[in-house]
Design a protein around this motif. Structure first.
Motif, PDB file in Angstrom:
ATOM      1  N   CYS A 280      62.753  14.000  50.410  1.00  0.00           N
ATOM      2  CA  CYS A 280      64.050  13.534  50.886  1.00  0.00           C
ATOM      3  C   CYS A 280      63.832  12.402  51.884  1.00  0.00           C
ATOM      4  O   CYS A 280      62.759  12.279  52.483  1.00  0.00           O
ATOM      5  N   ALA A 281      64.851  11.590  52.061  1.00  0.00           N
ATOM      6  CA  ALA A 281      64.744  10.433  52.949  1.00  0.00           C
ATOM      7  C   ALA A 281      64.462  10.839  54.392  1.00  0.00           C
ATOM      8  O   ALA A 281      63.735  10.151  55.110  1.00  0.00           O
ATOM      9  N   ASP A 282      65.045  11.958  54.802  1.00  0.00           N
ATOM     10  CA  ASP A 282      64.856  12.444  56.166  1.00  0.00           C
ATOM     11  C   ASP A 282      65.231  13.928  56.193  1.00  0.00           C
ATOM     12  O   ASP A 282      65.769  14.453  55.214  1.00  0.00           O
ATOM     13  N   PRO A 283      64.937  14.626  57.284  1.00  0.00           N
ATOM     14  CA  PRO A 283      65.248  16.054  57.347  1.00  0.00           C
ATOM     15  C   PRO A 283      66.730  16.375  57.108  1.00  0.00           C
ATOM     16  O   PRO A 283      67.048  17.387  56.472  1.00  0.00           O
TER      17      PRO A 283
ATOM     18  N   LYS B  29      65.425  28.873  53.232  1.00  0.00           N
ATOM     19  CA  LYS B  29      66.282  27.948  53.983  1.00  0.00           C
ATOM     20  C   LYS B  29      65.440  26.883  54.669  1.00  0.00           C
ATOM     21  O   LYS B  29      64.279  27.123  55.014  1.00  0.00           O
ATOM     22  N   PRO B  30      66.024  25.696  54.903  1.00  0.00           N
ATOM     23  CA  PRO B  30      65.280  24.628  55.577  1.00  0.00           C
ATOM     24  C   PRO B  30      64.744  25.078  56.933  1.00  0.00           C
ATOM     25  O   PRO B  30      65.442  25.752  57.696  1.00  0.00           O
ATOM     26  N   TRP B  31      63.500  24.702  57.180  1.00  0.00           N
ATOM     27  CA  TRP B  31      62.855  25.027  58.451  1.00  0.00           C
ATOM     28  C   TRP B  31      61.831  23.946  58.780  1.00  0.00           C
ATOM     29  O   TRP B  31      61.404  23.200  57.902  1.00  0.00           O
ATOM     30  N   ASP B  32      61.487  23.865  60.059  1.00  0.00           N
ATOM     31  CA  ASP B  32      60.491  22.897  60.512  1.00  0.00           C
ATOM     32  C   ASP B  32      59.116  23.528  60.361  1.00  0.00           C
ATOM     33  O   ASP B  32      58.708  24.378  61.161  1.00  0.00           O
TER      34      ASP B  32
ATOM     35  N   GLY C 152      54.339  19.747  59.641  1.00  0.00           N
ATOM     36  CA  GLY C 152      55.015  18.500  59.983  1.00  0.00           C
ATOM     37  C   GLY C 152      56.110  18.048  59.043  1.00  0.00           C
ATOM     38  O   GLY C 152      56.451  16.866  59.020  1.00  0.00           O
ATOM     39  N   GLN C 153      56.688  18.987  58.309  1.00  0.00           N
ATOM     40  CA  GLN C 153      57.778  18.643  57.402  1.00  0.00           C
ATOM     41  C   GLN C 153      58.964  19.574  57.622  1.00  0.00           C
ATOM     42  O   GLN C 153      58.796  20.732  58.005  1.00  0.00           O
ATOM     43  N   ARG C 154      60.151  19.052  57.349  1.00  0.00           N
ATOM     44  CA  ARG C 154      61.329  19.895  57.173  1.00  0.00           C
ATOM     45  C   ARG C 154      61.227  20.338  55.723  1.00  0.00           C
ATOM     46  O   ARG C 154      61.059  19.512  54.823  1.00  0.00           O
ATOM     47  N   TYR C 155      61.269  21.637  55.453  1.00  0.00           N
ATOM     48  CA  TYR C 155      60.889  22.166  54.160  1.00  0.00           C
ATOM     49  C   TYR C 155      61.853  23.263  53.737  1.00  0.00           C
ATOM     50  O   TYR C 155      62.256  24.109  54.547  1.00  0.00           O
TER      51      TYR C 155
ATOM     52  N   ASP D 276      60.988  22.397  45.633  1.00  0.00           N
ATOM     53  CA  ASP D 276      60.831  22.189  47.070  1.00  0.00           C
ATOM     54  C   ASP D 276      61.557  20.923  47.497  1.00  0.00           C
ATOM     55  O   ASP D 276      61.501  19.912  46.792  1.00  0.00           O
ATOM     56  N   LEU D 277      62.208  20.989  48.628  1.00  0.00           N
ATOM     57  CA  LEU D 277      62.807  19.824  49.269  1.00  0.00           C
ATOM     58  C   LEU D 277      62.039  19.618  50.568  1.00  0.00           C
ATOM     59  O   LEU D 277      61.880  20.571  51.341  1.00  0.00           O
ATOM     60  N   PHE D 278      61.561  18.418  50.807  1.00  0.00           N
ATOM     61  CA  PHE D 278      60.806  18.190  52.044  1.00  0.00           C
ATOM     62  C   PHE D 278      61.028  16.781  52.561  1.00  0.00           C
ATOM     63  O   PHE D 278      61.404  15.878  51.826  1.00  0.00           O
ATOM     64  N   ALA D 279      60.827  16.626  53.858  1.00  0.00           N
ATOM     65  CA  ALA D 279      60.875  15.320  54.517  1.00  0.00           C
ATOM     66  C   ALA D 279      59.989  15.397  55.749  1.00  0.00           C
ATOM     67  O   ALA D 279      59.947  16.435  56.429  1.00  0.00           O
ATOM     68  N   PRO D 280      59.273  14.318  56.045  1.00  0.00           N
ATOM     69  CA  PRO D 280      58.476  14.312  57.267  1.00  0.00           C
ATOM     70  C   PRO D 280      59.379  14.501  58.481  1.00  0.00           C
ATOM     71  O   PRO D 280      60.489  13.967  58.522  1.00  0.00           O
ATOM     72  N   LEU D 281      58.909  15.284  59.447  1.00  0.00           N
ATOM     73  CA  LEU D 281      59.690  15.479  60.679  1.00  0.00           C
ATOM     74  C   LEU D 281      59.663  14.238  61.549  1.00  0.00           C
ATOM     75  O   LEU D 281      60.641  13.942  62.216  1.00  0.00           O
ATOM     76  N   GLU D 282      58.569  13.539  61.548  1.00  0.00           N
ATOM     77  CA  GLU D 282      58.463  12.298  62.324  1.00  0.00           C
ATOM     78  C   GLU D 282      58.381  11.134  61.355  1.00  0.00           C
ATOM     79  O   GLU D 282      57.490  11.076  60.528  1.00  0.00           O
TER      80      GLU D 282
END
Length: 132
Positions: free
Chosen positions: A79-82, A102-105, A109-112, A124-130
């Motif tokens: 994903c583009a962002d969390p 459910k989404p979690w940090d 280092g990803q929102r997952y 899986d849906l993921f985005a880097p946290l930073e």
């Protein structure tokens, strides 16, 4: 000769339900795909997602049976962002799809988050946290 990775294939029990699920996630299946025994959606980089009904697979592999137990493979969508990951997860669950995790940090280092498609395959849906 070196084989080249070209496609990801999934065997589905209900083509219409699977096409609707993956279309909601942005996969561009052709019009009428939900009524076909086989369909394909192009992916970035030239890869393809292939969907075949159980009957289609049995037509050339008569002894094939659906797997039992937990899936051993899944798809991972960046994903583009969390916030986008959270939004997509919530929209899919609100549309009646199974939210497995459910989404979690995550500590890596990803929102997952994890959804299940109509056949129980993990998505899986993921985005880097930073962002960086």
């Amino acid at each position: 000769m070196t084989p080249r990775f070209d496609a990801i294939g999934l065997v589905v029990s209900d083509m219409a339900a699977s096409v609707a699920f993956y279309r909601r996630l942005g996969f561009a299946f052709p019009d009428g795909a939900e009524r076909e025994p086989h369909t394909e959606a192009g992916l970035p980089g030239g890869l393809r997602l292939l969907l075949d009904t159980e009957d289609t697979v049995r037509s050339f592999h008569p002894s094939w049976r659906p797997p039992t137990g937990s899936a051993r493979a899944g798809l991972a969508l960046r994903c583009a962002d969390p916030e986008e990951g959270d939004r997509v997860y919530d929209e899919m669950v609100a549309a009646g799809h199974h939210g497995e995790l459910k989404p979690w940090d995550a500590f890596w280092g990803q929102r997952y988050a994890v959804l299940h498609d109509p056949d129980g395959n993990g998505v899986d849906l993921f985005a880097p946290l930073e962002q960086g």
